[in-house]
Design a protein around this motif. Structure first.
Motif, PDB file in Angstrom:
ATOM      1  N   ARG A 185      -0.445   6.921   5.357  1.00 15.39           N
ATOM      2  CA  ARG A 185      -1.693   6.210   5.090  1.00 15.39           C
ATOM      3  C   ARG A 185      -1.609   5.477   3.762  1.00 15.39           C
ATOM      4  O   ARG A 185      -1.085   5.998   2.788  1.00 15.39           O
ATOM      5  CB  ARG A 185      -2.874   7.167   5.102  1.00 15.39           C
ATOM      6  CG  ARG A 185      -3.091   7.838   6.447  1.00 15.39           C
ATOM      7  CD  ARG A 185      -4.041   9.014   6.346  1.00 15.39           C
ATOM      8  NE  ARG A 185      -4.230   9.678   7.626  1.00 15.39           N
ATOM      9  CZ  ARG A 185      -3.405  10.584   8.137  1.00 15.39           C
ATOM     10  NH1 ARG A 185      -2.312  10.924   7.466  1.00 15.39           N
ATOM     11  NH2 ARG A 185      -3.649  11.140   9.305  1.00 15.39           N
ATOM     12  N   THR A 186      -2.157   4.288   3.756  1.00 14.84           N
ATOM     13  CA  THR A 186      -2.127   3.456   2.548  1.00 14.84           C
ATOM     14  C   THR A 186      -3.482   2.805   2.347  1.00 14.84           C
ATOM     15  O   THR A 186      -4.086   2.288   3.296  1.00 14.84           O
ATOM     16  CB  THR A 186      -1.059   2.353   2.662  1.00 14.84           C
ATOM     17  OG1 THR A 186       0.214   2.951   2.855  1.00 14.84           O
ATOM     18  CG2 THR A 186      -1.025   1.499   1.401  1.00 14.84           C
ATOM     19  N   ILE A 187      -3.944   2.818   1.124  1.00 17.87           N
ATOM     20  CA  ILE A 187      -5.129   2.058   0.728  1.00 17.87           C
ATOM     21  C   ILE A 187      -4.678   0.972  -0.234  1.00 17.87           C
ATOM     22  O   ILE A 187      -3.957   1.248  -1.200  1.00 17.87           O
ATOM     23  CB  ILE A 187      -6.182   2.960   0.057  1.00 17.87           C
ATOM     24  CG1 ILE A 187      -6.704   3.996   1.053  1.00 17.87           C
ATOM     25  CG2 ILE A 187      -7.333   2.126  -0.483  1.00 17.87           C
ATOM     26  CD1 ILE A 187      -7.683   4.975   0.451  1.00 17.87           C
ATOM     27  N   ALA A 188      -5.063  -0.266   0.028  1.00 14.84           N
ATOM     28  CA  ALA A 188      -4.641  -1.396  -0.804  1.00 14.84           C
ATOM     29  C   ALA A 188      -5.860  -2.168  -1.275  1.00 14.84           C
ATOM     30  O   ALA A 188      -6.815  -2.387  -0.510  1.00 14.84           O
ATOM     31  CB  ALA A 188      -3.704  -2.319  -0.028  1.00 14.84           C
ATOM     32  N   LEU A 189      -5.816  -2.568  -2.525  1.00 15.13           N
ATOM     33  CA  LEU A 189      -6.869  -3.389  -3.118  1.00 15.13           C
ATOM     34  C   LEU A 189      -6.220  -4.564  -3.822  1.00 15.13           C
ATOM     35  O   LEU A 189      -5.176  -4.419  -4.461  1.00 15.13           O
ATOM     36  CB  LEU A 189      -7.702  -2.574  -4.115  1.00 15.13           C
ATOM     37  CG  LEU A 189      -8.460  -1.356  -3.574  1.00 15.13           C
ATOM     38  CD1 LEU A 189      -9.079  -0.568  -4.720  1.00 15.13           C
ATOM     39  CD2 LEU A 189      -9.541  -1.801  -2.592  1.00 15.13           C
ATOM     40  N   SER A 190      -6.801  -5.726  -3.707  1.00 15.05           N
ATOM     41  CA  SER A 190      -6.280  -6.905  -4.399  1.00 15.05           C
ATOM     42  C   SER A 190      -7.434  -7.814  -4.774  1.00 15.05           C
ATOM     43  O   SER A 190      -8.535  -7.717  -4.216  1.00 15.05           O
ATOM     44  CB  SER A 190      -5.272  -7.664  -3.527  1.00 15.05           C
ATOM     45  OG  SER A 190      -5.903  -8.168  -2.364  1.00 15.05           O
ATOM     46  N   GLY A 191      -7.172  -8.690  -5.712  1.00 16.80           N
ATOM     47  CA  GLY A 191      -8.195  -9.632  -6.156  1.00 16.80           C
ATOM     48  C   GLY A 191      -7.569 -10.933  -6.596  1.00 16.80           C
ATOM     49  O   GLY A 191      -6.357 -11.026  -6.799  1.00 16.80           O
ATOM     50  N   GLY A 192      -8.364 -11.944  -6.720  1.00 15.67           N
ATOM     51  CA  GLY A 192      -7.865 -13.245  -7.148  1.00 15.67           C
ATOM     52  C   GLY A 192      -8.999 -14.145  -7.571  1.00 15.67           C
ATOM     53  O   GLY A 192     -10.185 -13.824  -7.427  1.00 15.67           O
ATOM     54  N   PHE A 193      -8.601 -15.295  -8.101  1.00 17.38           N
ATOM     55  CA  PHE A 193      -9.593 -16.274  -8.533  1.00 17.38           C
ATOM     56  C   PHE A 193      -8.989 -17.657  -8.433  1.00 17.38           C
ATOM     57  O   PHE A 193      -7.805 -17.857  -8.717  1.00 17.38           O
ATOM     58  CB  PHE A 193     -10.011 -16.021  -9.986  1.00 17.38           C
ATOM     59  CG  PHE A 193     -10.889 -17.111 -10.548  1.00 17.38           C
ATOM     60  CD1 PHE A 193     -12.240 -17.131 -10.297  1.00 17.38           C
ATOM     61  CD2 PHE A 193     -10.343 -18.137 -11.313  1.00 17.38           C
ATOM     62  CE1 PHE A 193     -13.043 -18.153 -10.799  1.00 17.38           C
ATOM     63  CE2 PHE A 193     -11.128 -19.151 -11.818  1.00 17.38           C
ATOM     64  CZ  PHE A 193     -12.487 -19.166 -11.559  1.00 17.38           C
ATOM     65  N   SER A 194      -9.776 -18.608  -7.985  1.00 20.19           N
ATOM     66  CA  SER A 194      -9.392 -20.006  -8.020  1.00 20.19           C
ATOM     67  C   SER A 194     -10.636 -20.843  -8.221  1.00 20.19           C
ATOM     68  O   SER A 194     -11.736 -20.462  -7.792  1.00 20.19           O
ATOM     69  CB  SER A 194      -8.678 -20.432  -6.723  1.00 20.19           C
ATOM     70  OG  SER A 194      -9.574 -20.403  -5.633  1.00 20.19           O
ATOM     71  N   THR A 195     -10.450 -21.954  -8.913  1.00 18.05           N
ATOM     72  CA  THR A 195     -11.565 -22.859  -9.124  1.00 18.05           C
ATOM     73  C   THR A 195     -12.021 -23.395  -7.771  1.00 18.05           C
ATOM     74  O   THR A 195     -11.232 -23.823  -6.955  1.00 18.05           O
ATOM     75  CB  THR A 195     -11.142 -24.026 -10.025  1.00 18.05           C
ATOM     76  OG1 THR A 195     -10.599 -23.487 -11.226  1.00 18.05           O
ATOM     77  CG2 THR A 195     -12.321 -24.935 -10.353  1.00 18.05           C
ATOM     78  N   GLY A 196     -13.296 -23.367  -7.521  1.00 13.62           N
ATOM     79  CA  GLY A 196     -13.832 -23.844  -6.247  1.00 13.62           C
ATOM     80  C   GLY A 196     -14.074 -22.719  -5.277  1.00 13.62           C
ATOM     81  O   GLY A 196     -15.085 -22.707  -4.573  1.00 13.62           O
ATOM     82  N   GLN A 197     -13.154 -21.746  -5.193  1.00  7.49           N
ATOM     83  CA  GLN A 197     -13.349 -20.607  -4.299  1.00  7.49           C
ATOM     84  C   GLN A 197     -13.886 -19.394  -5.031  1.00  7.49           C
ATOM     85  O   GLN A 197     -14.429 -18.483  -4.421  1.00  7.49           O
ATOM     86  CB  GLN A 197     -12.025 -20.255  -3.620  1.00  7.49           C
ATOM     87  CG  GLN A 197     -11.563 -21.293  -2.607  1.00  7.49           C
ATOM     88  CD  GLN A 197     -12.499 -21.394  -1.421  1.00  7.49           C
ATOM     89  OE1 GLN A 197     -12.659 -20.469  -0.645  1.00  7.49           O
ATOM     90  NE2 GLN A 197     -13.137 -22.543  -1.288  1.00  7.49           N
TER      91      GLN A 197
END
Length: 660
Positions: free
Chosen positions: A335-347
């Motif tokens: 079992r795996t739990i994954a978290l990620s994040g990001g940012f871009s101008t406009g989105q």
């Protein structure tokens, strides 16, 4: 690194004769010693260290010379010293000496003269061992002590290595071992696999390496149960050369037999493991095939450790012997739990999380629940992925869920299900050819923001996407040479307002990579697409072509490239063109693996089915790369060169992987 030192005085057991000293300036003449008699040393087991070369005791050692003057200090007097080494760096042995030297290890410490004398004797032997490790015999190790001064009270121990001549192999003979199971002459097979040739230097480290690797090379040649004795080496100090006799029992030629695996992972039985093997029972045995199977098992992600041991099976009528493979394994966490994040101008900000069970439907049936929360997108989706589905490297993917999107060009809520069968590529085995074929069915409610007052309309879409890729690049995540060509075709059938229509969505993409020196890579991308069979106005807004963003034309926000209405809202189009050029420079700084990138992107979206190439939007910028074990982390800043109304001055992107 230093495991060969106990056997550096010899590459094998045998006979040796001490002869006259080699030509050159002679060392101080030692007391004459008798010539060592010929000696035969019993061969130990194949895993035992190689014994010393007979005759080595006849090589005279120079006396330790002290340049100090006056009376010697008392034996218990404490001294400090530094060490100077010369004559080894030119031979590539300086680091090796410093890593093993007792003089170097204790430099700067308070030491009495008795301890110093022992260290000098040990390091004198060490220098000779190192010289012999690269084929120099009969050399000298002169160690002297210079006393300290009032300005520099520490004594100086000077180690001067004077390498003797290089001894070379004059003759190499391969013979069958007495009583060998396979009595055929092994010279033809072993001779080309043994990485030692006539004329090579008598280097103990190289001889040991050759002995360690010979069983593996013979197994790859189809002889997994060969029995190899240590070689007999005869050293002739007069002619400064040596002969080597290697005895080998090749054993019977092996063929693959049965595969047996423990029950460490549910569903991974012999039948499924045989599907991963690139060989069939009866095929010629090779270590490469066995190792490939082990890596394939590791690649599933279901194993924490895998060991495959070959075992002797039955002898067949043709004289070959079956090689059975016994697999011992340890299961990895499923079992795996994954978290990620990001940012871009406009989105804006994007957060994504998932939960995966990699073997919920054994064997290799992974189930994933995924959710995305972003300013302009929300996703709730489940996915079933069956790897090695009926064939190695083929996967079945079934997914379904709900998405909501609030983009500049449209707003859409979609419920859909899809299935695809594909041949996949991965980091361990990057494929030249990959393909995918699938089906997608969805019901979507959408509003076209480019049409003032447009009401929501419901579309029912059936799509049959397919793709094929020819990949000749050198790396899946961070290519530096080669190219990739991808073609995508997708007929789509749409029902809207009780009327139906269909069209074909086609795309072609090419990327190329060219290294310039060791640190600079030039990369280029060309992408073209067309929708044929329906005009833009009747196609669901999210099925049209758009351009702009971190994976398209940098310098513009997502959907920021292409035609817009009088309110500056993107309309999308029936054709697409994208081009990009990057210069990627990679370097080491501050203990990190870093890179900088300069790029120029261009793109166009047209309402016609054929790209017009008359209104290209240009973007340019720079980026930083932080190279990690799972690929580069990309940070790009770009600006539009010929912006339209409302385009930002700077656009910022953060993601994982190169732009293309």
């Amino acid at each position: 690194m230093h495991r060969f030192l106990p056997l550096l005085l010899a590459a094998a057991a045998g006979t040796a004769q001490a002869q006259t000293a080699p030509a050159g300036p002679p060392p101080p003449a030692p007391t004459a010693e008798p010539v060592a008699p010929a000696v035969t040393v019993d061969i130990p087991g194949p895993q035992a260290p190689l014994p010393d070369l007979p005759g080595g005791e006849a090589v005279a050692w120079p006396d330790v010379v002290s340049t100090s003057s006056g009376d010697a200090d008392a034996p218990d007097a404490a001294v400090r010293y530094s060490v100077e080494v010369s004559g080894l760096a030119e031979l590539g042995l300086d680091d090796e000496f410093r890593g093993l030297s007792t003089l170097w290890l204790h430099r700067g410490e308070e030491t009495n003269l008795a301890q110093l004398g022992r260290r000098i004797a040990e390091d004198r032997d060490l220098v000779d061992l190192l010289l012999r490790s690269i084929g120099h015999y009969g050399g000298q190790a002169r160690i002297s002590i210079a006393p300290g001064t009032a300005a520099a009270p520490a004594s100086v121990v000077r180690v001067v290595a004077q390498p003797g001549p290089v001894y070379n192999f004059r003759e190499i003979t391969i013979t069958a071992s007495p009583g060998a199971v396979n009595s055929s002459d092994p010279a033809r097979i072993v001779g080309r696999l043994l990485p030692i040739r006539v004329g090579d230097a008598v280097e103990a480290a190289r001889v040991q390496s050759a002995q360690d690797g010979l069983p593996i090379r013979l197994a790859d040649a189809g002889y997994p149960f060969a029995r190899i004795t240590l070689p007999d080496i005869t050293i002739d100090h007069a002619s400064r050369d040596a002969t080597l006799v290697q005895s080998v029992d090749l054993g019977r030629r092996g063929v693959f037999g049965a595969i047996r695996i423990d029950n460490g992972v549910k569903g991974m039985d012999e039948k499924h493991v045989a599907l991963l093997a690139r060989f069939k029972p009866g095929d010629r045995y090779s270590n490469a095939g066995r190792e490939d199977l082990r890596r394939a098992l590791v690649q599933t992600g279901l194993f924490g450790a895998v060991a495959i041991k070959p075992g002797e099976g039955a002898v067949r009528e043709d004289g070959t012997q079956t090689v059975n493979l016994d697999i011992n394994s340890e299961a990895a966490p499923m079992r795996t739990i994954a978290l990620s994040g990001g940012f871009s101008t406009g989105q804006g900000v994007r957060a994504e999380g998932s939960w995966t069970h990699r073997n919920l439907f054994p064997p290799e049936g992974a189930f994933t629940a995924r959710a995305v929360a972003a300013q302009r997108e929300q996703v709730a989706q489940v996915e079933l992925r069956k790897r090695n589905f009926g064939q190695r490297d083929r996967q079945l993917l079934v997914a379904g869920g709900f998405t909501a999107s609030q983009q500049f060009a449209f707003a859409a809520e979609t419920l859909g299900i899809s299935a695809a069968l594909a041949r996949e590529s991965n980091i361990l085995w990057q494929k030249d050819w990959t393909w995918s074929i699938g089906a997608q069915a969805l019901i979507t409610s959408q509003r076209d923001r480019s049409v003032p007052g447009d009401l929501r309309r419901t579309f029912t879409v059936l799509a049959l996407p397919a793709s094929v890729t020819w990949d000749r690049s050198d790396d899946l995540l961070n290519p530096s040479r080669g190219f990739r060509l991808t073609t995508r075709l997708g007929p789509e059938f749409t029902l809207r307002n009780q009327s139906n229509f269909n069209y074909l969505k086609a795309q072609f993409e090419a990327t190329a990579y060219k290294p310039i020196g060791d640190s600079l890579v030039l990369a280029g991308r060309f992408h073209i697409g067309s929708i044929v069979g329906a005009n833009r106005g009747v196609i669901a807004p999210d099925r049209r072509f758009y351009a702009g963003g971190g994976g398209s034309v940098r310098g513009y926000v997502f959907q920021g490239v292409g035609p817009r209405n009088e309110d500056n809202v993107p309309t999308g189009g029936n054709s697409l063109t994208e081009l990009a050029v990057e210069a990627r420079y990679r370097f080491q700084a501050l203990g990190q693996d870093l890179g900088i990138v300069a790029f120029v992107d261009a793109g166009e979206v047209s309402t016609g089915t054929t790209p017009a190439f008359d209104r290209l939007s240009l973007g340019a910028g720079i980026g930083a790369r932080f190279y990690t074990g799972f690929g580069p982390v990309r940070v790009d800043i770009a600006t539009p060169v010929n912006p339209q109304k409302g385009d930002p001055r700077l656009v910022f992107y953060v993601s994982i992987g190169q732009a293309f």
